[in-house]
Design a protein around this motif. Structure first.
Motif, short mmCIF file in Angstrom:
data_model
loop_
_atom_site.label_atom_id
_atom_site.label_comp_id
_atom_site.label_asym_id
_atom_site.label_seq_id
_atom_site.Cartn_x
_atom_site.Cartn_y
_atom_site.Cartn_z
N ASN A 1 -5.56 3.29 9.91
CA ASN A 1 -4.79 2.07 10.11
C ASN A 1 -3.40 2.20 9.50
O ASN A 1 -3.20 2.00 8.29
CB ASN A 1 -5.50 0.88 9.49
CG ASN A 1 -6.83 0.58 10.15
OD1 ASN A 1 -6.89 -0.08 11.19
ND2 ASN A 1 -7.90 1.07 9.55
N ASP B 183 -13.36 -3.28 5.63
CA ASP B 183 -13.63 -1.90 5.19
C ASP B 183 -12.46 -1.25 4.46
O ASP B 183 -12.50 -0.06 4.16
CB ASP B 183 -14.04 -1.00 6.38
CG ASP B 183 -15.25 -1.54 7.12
OD1 ASP B 183 -16.17 -2.03 6.45
OD2 ASP B 183 -15.26 -1.48 8.36
N SER B 184 -11.42 -2.02 4.16
CA SER B 184 -10.28 -1.45 3.43
C SER B 184 -10.51 -1.43 1.93
O SER B 184 -9.79 -0.75 1.20
CB SER B 184 -9.03 -2.27 3.72
OG SER B 184 -9.13 -3.56 3.13
N GLU B 185 -11.49 -2.22 1.46
CA GLU B 185 -11.78 -2.41 0.03
C GLU B 185 -10.67 -3.21 -0.67
O GLU B 185 -10.60 -3.23 -1.90
CB GLU B 185 -12.02 -1.08 -0.69
CG GLU B 185 -13.21 -0.30 -0.11
CD GLU B 185 -13.48 1.01 -0.84
OE1 GLU B 185 -12.83 1.27 -1.87
OE2 GLU B 185 -14.35 1.77 -0.36
N CYS B 186 -9.83 -3.88 0.11
CA CYS B 186 -8.76 -4.70 -0.46
C CYS B 186 -9.05 -6.19 -0.40
O CYS B 186 -8.29 -6.99 -0.95
CB CYS B 186 -7.43 -4.43 0.26
SG CYS B 186 -6.79 -2.77 0.01
N TRP C 97 -9.74 4.27 5.44
CA TRP C 97 -9.11 3.12 6.12
C TRP C 97 -7.62 3.37 6.30
O TRP C 97 -7.05 3.08 7.35
CB TRP C 97 -9.34 1.84 5.32
CG TRP C 97 -8.75 0.63 5.96
CD1 TRP C 97 -9.36 -0.20 6.86
CD2 TRP C 97 -7.41 0.12 5.79
NE1 TRP C 97 -8.49 -1.20 7.26
CE2 TRP C 97 -7.30 -1.03 6.62
CE3 TRP C 97 -6.32 0.52 5.03
CZ2 TRP C 97 -6.12 -1.76 6.69
CZ3 TRP C 97 -5.15 -0.22 5.11
CH2 TRP C 97 -5.05 -1.35 5.93
N ARG C 98 -6.96 3.90 5.28
CA ARG C 98 -5.52 4.20 5.38
C ARG C 98 -5.23 5.12 6.56
O ARG C 98 -4.30 4.87 7.34
CB ARG C 98 -5.05 4.90 4.09
CG ARG C 98 -4.82 4.01 2.91
CD ARG C 98 -4.46 4.86 1.69
NE ARG C 98 -3.33 5.72 1.99
CZ ARG C 98 -2.07 5.49 1.64
NH1 ARG C 98 -1.79 4.41 0.94
NH2 ARG C 98 -1.10 6.33 1.95
N PHE D 219 -8.35 -5.67 7.90
CA PHE D 219 -8.60 -5.26 6.52
C PHE D 219 -10.08 -5.11 6.18
O PHE D 219 -10.41 -4.78 5.04
CB PHE D 219 -7.93 -6.24 5.55
CG PHE D 219 -6.43 -6.15 5.56
CD1 PHE D 219 -5.78 -5.09 4.94
CD2 PHE D 219 -5.67 -7.11 6.22
CE1 PHE D 219 -4.39 -5.00 4.97
CE2 PHE D 219 -4.29 -7.02 6.24
CZ PHE D 219 -3.65 -5.96 5.62
N PRO E 208 -6.58 0.63 -1.45
CA PRO E 208 -7.37 0.76 -0.21
C PRO E 208 -8.15 2.06 -0.14
O PRO E 208 -7.77 3.07 -0.75
CB PRO E 208 -6.31 0.71 0.89
CG PRO E 208 -5.09 1.26 0.24
CD PRO E 208 -5.14 0.80 -1.20
N ILE F 215 0.84 -1.21 0.00
CA ILE F 215 0.00 0.00 0.00
C ILE F 215 0.87 1.25 0.00
O ILE F 215 0.62 2.21 -0.73
CB ILE F 215 -0.96 -0.01 1.21
CG1 ILE F 215 -1.98 -1.14 1.06
CG2 ILE F 215 -1.67 1.33 1.35
CD1 ILE F 215 -2.82 -1.40 2.30
#
Length: 409
Positions: A335, A309-312, A331-332, A307, A327, A284
């Motif tokens: 986290n 809700d990270s969309e990953c 979220w970034r 992870f 991501p 990331i």
């Protein structure tokens, strides 16, 4: 000091965050999971310790003598839990002057656990890497009565990553350029546990390689079959691949296996995939599109709960067709990718050093102590004192005796 490949990588990177006026010495603790010379080189790659003289491997008494000679202000105990406990509470007991003891965790630590705190209860500072981790570990520490405090640092690997312009999520390359074409799968020793689950990952990687012969599909190993790592790996991916080749399930050479420094692999990566690995955060940071596989569940047990809700999160089917993600920005921020200016571990450490120099730090008070923990601490002491080969012989002999006694009824 560090006792495994992952802790050594974390320690070397963390020490690089210290102010310019601070000096540091890095050593590897000799235990049954001691990294090989190749693993040591990969772990310190890109740090101040990446020199012609890599960190030395030292047994526990040698560490004590080293500390007595250097008389450090701070001892960073970057080790697995039982080793942290025995070093702080036993091996370094009575050091004068009393240093500040610091420990922490080398990667993703959500959800926070009591066990991590219990082994590190004798430390003055517990370093973690996100606001969420600080909140959870501070709460647990208070409940357990820990005297040490929790501090925030940026994961050191993130600032070492070479960020590129954001790549497309689909692996589509221009015929006029030569962009990175490597798809990196980062293994994790603990998950997934089942053999068939690991085989399904290899089959999906082989499917991607067959569909996209322009890609260099790489299984990035934490350790070769002959090397040790922080956690035991029952079903090693390279061994499973050989067996799949023998049965004709995959084509030999469709994917390749490699060790070495993750940052070097990511520098050539067009995409990244893992089940659960701190290397996902390195990807990331480098703006490498990724997938965190969700086929085996999203849970604390799978070490991928963070992870959500990270969309990953994605599937093996999406891996096979080369569908990767970036991501979510929210979220970034929550986290691991906080502003470095928010990190307070160096400030808190400096305050503790001032306190120690004026005699303000009391004796170490571990959370695990007394007769109930004595046997476990003796076993941990053996791990740092006895040569690993000798210890493994003892373990095997003990298992044989137990099997023999069980057979006798």
């Amino acid at each position: 000091m560090a006792d495994s490949d992952s802790y050594l990588k974390w320690a070397a990177g963390l020490l690089d965050q210290l102010p310019a006026g601070w000096t540091s010495t890095l050593a590897v603790v000799r235990t049954p999971i001691v990294p090989s010379q190749g693993q040591i080189a990969a772990a310190v790659n890109g740090t101040r310790f990446d020199t012609d003289q890599p960190p030395s491997v030292v047994h526990a008494r040698g560490l004590r003598r080293l500390a007595e000679r250097i008389r450090p202000d701070v001892v960073l105990v970057a080790c697995t839990g039982p080793v942290v406990d025995v070093l702080v509470s036993d091996v370094f007991d009575g050091l004068s002057p009393r240093p500040v003891f610091v420990s922490g965790l080398p990667g993703i630590s959500i959800p926070a656990t009591e066990k991590a705190w219990l082994y590190r209860g004798g430390c003055d500072l517990f370093v973690v890497h996100s606001g969420r981790e600080v909140e959870e570990f501070a709460r647990i520490g208070k409940e357990l009565g820990a005297e040490g405090s929790v501090a925030l640092a940026r994961l050191p690997y993130l600032d070492q990553a070479v960020a590129r312009p954001a790549a497309a999520d689909q692996l589509v390359f221009s015929s006029t350029t030569a962009p990175p074409n490597r798809v990196v799968f980062a293994t994790q020793a603990k998950v997934p546990k089942r053999r068939e689950e690991r085989e399904s990952i290899l089959l999906a990687l082989a499917g991607l390689a067959a569909a996209r012969p322009d890609l260099d599909v790489v299984v990035k190993l934490r350790a070769l079959e002959t090397e040790r790592q922080t956690h035991n790996e029952r079903y090693h991916y390279e061994r499973l691949w050989r067996q799949l080749v023998e049965t004709g399930a995959v084509r030999d050479g469709a994917v390749r296996f490699a060790a070495g420094a993750m940052r070097e692999h990511l520098a050539e990566a067009a995409a990244f995939v893992t089940v659960s690995s701190t290397a996902a955060l390195e990807a990331i940071a480098g703006k490498v599109p990724l997938l965190v596989l969700s086929d085996f569940g999203v849970s604390a047990e799978m070490i991928n709960l963070v992870f959500e809700d990270s969309e990953c999160l994605g599937t093996l089917e999406e891996l096979a067709r080369g569908d990767f993600r970036q991501p979510a920005a929210a979220w970034r921020d929550a986290n691991y990718f906080h502003d470095p200016a928010v990190s307070d571990w160096v400030v808190k450490l400096a305050a503790l050093v001032d306190q120690a120099r004026t005699g303000g730090l009391g004796p170490v008070r571990p959370l695990l102590d007394g007769p109930g923990h004595a046997a476990a601490r003796r076993r941990a002491r053996l791990r740092v004192e006895v040569p690993p080969d000798v210890l493994r012989v003892g373990y095997r002999a003990g298992r044989r005796v137990r099997r023999y006694l069980k057979a006798l009824g």
